[in-house]
Enzyme design. Sequence first.
Site, PDB file in Angstrom:
ATOM      1  CE  LYS A   1      -3.279  -0.090   3.062  1.00 30.40           C
ATOM      2  NZ  LYS A   1      -4.219   0.285   4.196  1.00 30.40           N
TER       3      LYS A   1
ATOM      4  CE  LYS B   1      -2.218  -1.218  10.695  1.00 29.85           C
ATOM      5  NZ  LYS B   1      -2.808   0.084   9.810  1.00 29.85           N
TER       6      LYS B   1
ATOM      7  CG  ASP C   1      -5.923   0.221  12.165  1.00 28.16           C
ATOM      8  OD1 ASP C   1      -5.607   0.652  11.010  1.00 28.16           O
ATOM      9  OD2 ASP C   1      -6.521  -0.769  12.558  1.00 28.16           O
TER      10      ASP C   1
ATOM     11  CB  THR D   1      -8.927   6.346   5.422  1.00 24.11           C
ATOM     12  OG1 THR D   1      -7.416   6.407   6.293  1.00 24.11           O
ATOM     13  CG2 THR D   1      -8.973   4.849   4.870  1.00 24.11           C
TER      14      THR D   1
ATOM     15  CB  SER E   1       0.282   9.212   7.624  1.00 27.64           C
ATOM     16  OG  SER E   1      -0.803   8.991   8.343  1.00 27.64           O
TER      17      SER E   1
END
Length: 450
Positions: free
Chosen positions: A118, A130, A170, A214, A382
């Site tokens: 991504k 992550k 998230d 997003t 970001s």
Amino acid sequence: MTEQLHPTFQSQFDTVVERNPGEREFHQAVHEMMLSLTPIAGEREDYERWSILQRMCEPERQIIFRVPWVTDDGEVRINRGFRVEFNSALGPYKGGLRFHPSVNLSIIKFLGFEQVYKNALTGMPIGGGKGGSDFDPKGRSDTEIMRFCQSFMTELHRHIGEYTDVPAGDIGVGAREVGYLFGQYKRITNRYESGVLTGKGLAWGGSQVRTEATGYGLVYFAQEMLGTKGESLEGKRVVVSGSGNVAIYAAEKVEELGGTVVAVSDSGGYVVDESGIDVGLLKEVKEVRRERLTDYAEAKGESARHVSDGTIWDVPCDVALPCATQNELDEGHAETLVQGGVSLVAEGANMPCTAEAVSVLREGGALYAPGKASNAGGVATSALEMQQNATRSSWSFEETEDKLRQIMVDIHTQCLETAEEHGDPGNYVMGANLAGYTKVADAMVALGVV
């Protein structure tokens, strides 16, 4: 995972499964990527010689740690914290933190693996990672959440930095949590290193549009997809699963572009509002009052109907935007959507569609976009936040949104052109995976065996 891998990749996948037992979500993400690599099987001798795929499937670093904290009642609780730093060939690790009871190593690894490609698609100089915890912020007071975040960052701070690893938010980690995390980082390090976390408040190093990014980016991508058929969102009936940040701002942008969002969901069911979801009221209920969709339905009145059983995918629509969580849309749901006339499905969450669902959607003639392409707007913004932090500058909402829109247009173009180049026009999964993979692979070859 019904489709068979090319023999070149099957043994490598078997090794991944053997080395990572029980990690179902991670296996699923790797299998999907390997399926997309079929067109280049055996074509790149340098990739095979440098064992690129095997190295991509092994995180550069996996960190698991204890997070002790104290409730308002004085009870000591223990949670588990994670940070998987997957690949830094293109830049510092970049990816969110998820606080949710379902979090485990498999989920963090699948998210980190997806994040690598991504991030590559955005064209920004960032690697993939992550993290998160099995901590559940629901029902916790602000002081409990603050104490948890401070304990979490007390360990995490030694592993991150603006040139090393840059976490963000998230599920379960919004502006409040990022604030507590950044405050503890600043306290421990005695540095105002704004670029170490993204998703910050506008008054202390954050970026315009990051909250919306997003959801807005997802809708820009969907609009580009429809454009390939000479259509737009104007007049389209849209269903958006979830009612968190991504879903809310996707609904807002759909409305702005002339579509009508008729349903949203949360863990207690879904709301059908034939007059169109009132985004302002939804924000008030979910973001300000932190209430449930039952409260939205009660406040909206007769036009809104709350359904506590069944699934949101029972609601007929032209466009479906799954924005809740992984594997929420299965084969049966996909069949229902196709029967209901859906023409486009674009993922706002990470891997919300099962492999079987994707097959049904594509066989049914629906355009389908994987999350690594369609929901890349969040991490792209970001990275824009990191740019502003590095230069001590601040861009306007309009300027930042223009940059976001162009990034999503460019990602769409990459996906289409890559799929066409490899003989499968319109296959966004193949296009996204191959475009992202080759960018990272070429950088890994250039950097040597590290």
